[in-house]
Every structure is written in C-alpha cells, then in structure tokens.
Design a protein around this motif. Sequence first.
Motif, PDB file in Angstrom:
ATOM      1  N   LEU A 120      27.746 -25.431 103.862  1.00 60.93           N
ATOM      2  CA  LEU A 120      26.458 -24.821 104.212  1.00 60.93           C
ATOM      3  C   LEU A 120      26.345 -24.677 105.730  1.00 60.93           C
ATOM      4  O   LEU A 120      25.928 -23.628 106.237  1.00 60.93           O
ATOM      5  CB  LEU A 120      25.286 -25.633 103.663  1.00 60.93           C
ATOM      6  N   TYR A 121      26.722 -25.703 106.449  1.00 62.00           N
ATOM      7  CA  TYR A 121      26.673 -25.670 107.907  1.00 62.00           C
ATOM      8  C   TYR A 121      27.537 -24.529 108.437  1.00 62.00           C
ATOM      9  O   TYR A 121      27.115 -23.760 109.295  1.00 62.00           O
ATOM     10  CB  TYR A 121      27.151 -27.025 108.426  1.00 62.00           C
ATOM     11  N   GLN A 122      28.752 -24.394 107.918  1.00 58.52           N
ATOM     12  CA  GLN A 122      29.655 -23.319 108.341  1.00 58.52           C
ATOM     13  C   GLN A 122      29.056 -21.946 108.063  1.00 58.52           C
ATOM     14  O   GLN A 122      29.205 -21.025 108.861  1.00 58.52           O
ATOM     15  CB  GLN A 122      31.003 -23.449 107.628  1.00 58.52           C
ATOM     16  N   SER A 123      28.372 -21.804 106.938  1.00 58.32           N
ATOM     17  CA  SER A 123      27.832 -20.501 106.543  1.00 58.32           C
ATOM     18  C   SER A 123      26.735 -19.998 107.472  1.00 58.32           C
ATOM     19  O   SER A 123      26.457 -18.800 107.506  1.00 58.32           O
ATOM     20  CB  SER A 123      27.310 -20.551 105.108  1.00 58.32           C
ATOM     21  N   LEU A 124      26.130 -20.874 108.231  1.00 57.36           N
ATOM     22  CA  LEU A 124      25.019 -20.488 109.106  1.00 57.36           C
ATOM     23  C   LEU A 124      25.474 -19.961 110.464  1.00 57.36           C
ATOM     24  O   LEU A 124      24.667 -19.428 111.220  1.00 57.36           O
ATOM     25  CB  LEU A 124      24.084 -21.682 109.314  1.00 57.36           C
ATOM     26  N   ARG A 155      35.121 -22.344 120.339  1.00 54.49           N
ATOM     27  CA  ARG A 155      34.719 -20.951 120.561  1.00 54.49           C
ATOM     28  C   ARG A 155      35.368 -20.064 119.516  1.00 54.49           C
ATOM     29  O   ARG A 155      36.550 -20.215 119.213  1.00 54.49           O
ATOM     30  CB  ARG A 155      35.141 -20.492 121.945  1.00 54.49           C
ATOM     31  N   GLY A 156      34.589 -19.125 118.978  1.00 51.44           N
ATOM     32  CA  GLY A 156      35.065 -18.227 117.928  1.00 51.44           C
ATOM     33  C   GLY A 156      34.864 -18.880 116.568  1.00 51.44           C
ATOM     34  O   GLY A 156      34.973 -20.095 116.433  1.00 51.44           O
ATOM     35  N   TYR A 157      34.555 -18.060 115.573  1.00 52.71           N
ATOM     36  CA  TYR A 157      34.200 -18.632 114.274  1.00 52.71           C
ATOM     37  C   TYR A 157      35.314 -19.493 113.677  1.00 52.71           C
ATOM     38  O   TYR A 157      35.035 -20.561 113.127  1.00 52.71           O
ATOM     39  CB  TYR A 157      33.783 -17.546 113.265  1.00 52.71           C
ATOM     40  N   ILE A 160      33.728 -27.968 112.505  1.00 51.03           N
ATOM     41  CA  ILE A 160      32.707 -28.443 111.563  1.00 51.03           C
ATOM     42  C   ILE A 160      33.365 -29.176 110.397  1.00 51.03           C
ATOM     43  O   ILE A 160      32.920 -30.256 109.995  1.00 51.03           O
ATOM     44  CB  ILE A 160      31.831 -27.272 111.068  1.00 51.03           C
ATOM     45  N   ALA A 161      34.430 -28.617 109.843  1.00 49.01           N
ATOM     46  CA  ALA A 161      35.135 -29.251 108.717  1.00 49.01           C
ATOM     47  C   ALA A 161      35.697 -30.604 109.139  1.00 49.01           C
ATOM     48  O   ALA A 161      35.582 -31.595 108.398  1.00 49.01           O
ATOM     49  CB  ALA A 161      36.247 -28.337 108.208  1.00 49.01           C
ATOM     50  N   THR A 197      21.281  -8.275 108.668  1.00 42.29           N
ATOM     51  CA  THR A 197      19.927  -8.623 108.245  1.00 42.29           C
ATOM     52  C   THR A 197      19.666 -10.119 108.275  1.00 42.29           C
ATOM     53  O   THR A 197      18.563 -10.560 107.959  1.00 42.29           O
ATOM     54  CB  THR A 197      19.657  -8.109 106.813  1.00 42.29           C
ATOM     55  N   ASP A 198      20.669 -10.921 108.653  1.00 40.94           N
ATOM     56  CA  ASP A 198      20.544 -12.378 108.613  1.00 40.94           C
ATOM     57  C   ASP A 198      20.479 -12.981 110.006  1.00 40.94           C
ATOM     58  O   ASP A 198      20.987 -12.419 110.968  1.00 40.94           O
ATOM     59  CB  ASP A 198      21.753 -12.996 107.888  1.00 40.94           C
ATOM     60  N   TRP A 199      19.880 -14.158 110.084  1.00 44.73           N
ATOM     61  CA  TRP A 199      19.903 -14.946 111.304  1.00 44.73           C
ATOM     62  C   TRP A 199      21.085 -15.888 111.235  1.00 44.73           C
ATOM     63  O   TRP A 199      21.355 -16.493 110.212  1.00 44.73           O
ATOM     64  CB  TRP A 199      18.593 -15.712 111.471  1.00 44.73           C
ATOM     65  N   LYS A 200      21.827 -15.971 112.342  1.00 46.75           N
ATOM     66  CA  LYS A 200      23.014 -16.815 112.427  1.00 46.75           C
ATOM     67  C   LYS A 200      22.959 -17.629 113.711  1.00 46.75           C
ATOM     68  O   LYS A 200      22.359 -17.214 114.704  1.00 46.75           O
ATOM     69  CB  LYS A 200      24.302 -15.972 112.421  1.00 46.75           C
ATOM     70  N   ILE A 201      23.639 -18.757 113.706  1.00 45.40           N
ATOM     71  CA  ILE A 201      23.735 -19.583 114.898  1.00 45.40           C
ATOM     72  C   ILE A 201      24.797 -18.981 115.813  1.00 45.40           C
ATOM     73  O   ILE A 201      25.939 -18.787 115.401  1.00 45.40           O
ATOM     74  CB  ILE A 201      24.116 -21.033 114.534  1.00 45.40           C
TER      75      ILE A 201
END
Length: 147
Positions: free
Chosen positions: A27-31, A52-54, A61-62, A122-126
């Motif tokens: 869930l954390y990664q998806s945001l 840096r970078g997804y 995060i993992a 359309t989404d908010w992302k971190i």
Amino acid sequence: MGTSEISDFLEQYHSALEEIINGRPALYQSLYARRDDVTLANPFAPFGPVSRGYAQVSETIARAAQNYIEGRVLGFENIATCLTAELGYIVEVERFEATVRGKEERSPLALRVTTIVRREDTDWKIAHRHADAITSPRPATSLLPHR
C-alpha cells in the motif's frame, strides 16, 4: 484538491503506515509517484542515502518493511497542510509502536514527517517524503558525531 479528496488520500496514507510497520509495503509503495524525480528520505531504512526514482524508492520501502513486525499506529499530529490544485504538502508527527526484527518488545516511535504530494493524471501521489526522529528540542551538539 477538494476536502474529500485530501481526506481520502490521507486516510490511505495513514493506513499505509500501519501496513509498513507490520512488514507489508504494498500500500505504501502504491501511493508514490512513478516519475524519475520522486524521492524518499526516511528513517525506516536508516542505513542508506536518499532514494530517487520509483524503482529505488519502491525497493527502499520493501527493505524497510522487512525490519518491522507487530506495529500499531498511535496517532498523527497535523502541524500544517498547504494545498493547491496540483501540489501540496503535509507536515505531521507520526506516533506508533513496532517490534524491530531481532528485538522482543515493541518500542514507541515518533517521526517528524514532511510529505509533498502532486496530482498525476487523476490521482494524488507522493512526490517526496522526508522523515526523522526529531520531535522535541535538542541542543546543537546533538548534530555532532558521537566520539
């Protein structure tokens, strides 16, 4: 950003803390934003530089989630929120307790967190998160290396 949009996003974001301190990073990664400029400076993974970078952020995060089990969120103290139609920031103190792998007892933790969010499609992302454990006044000497 409408009130319901930020409320929904914050609910997910706060739920993601409960997930990561129980060893579940998805869930954390998806945001997080998927762009190359996304960054994470986070004490959950204390033995590394800013990610840096997804791909790097997601891996950090993992790796961080592997360190925690039996976590429980105690609360969030909102310090400031500033929002525009495309960009915003949230400053909070996150309070929780978790068991660090290799330890037997839960420990209370508090983090001072600044999160920058932006609209992607359309989404908010971190876009950026910085967290540290400084939640009370400290002397300047606390920044010096321990000898």
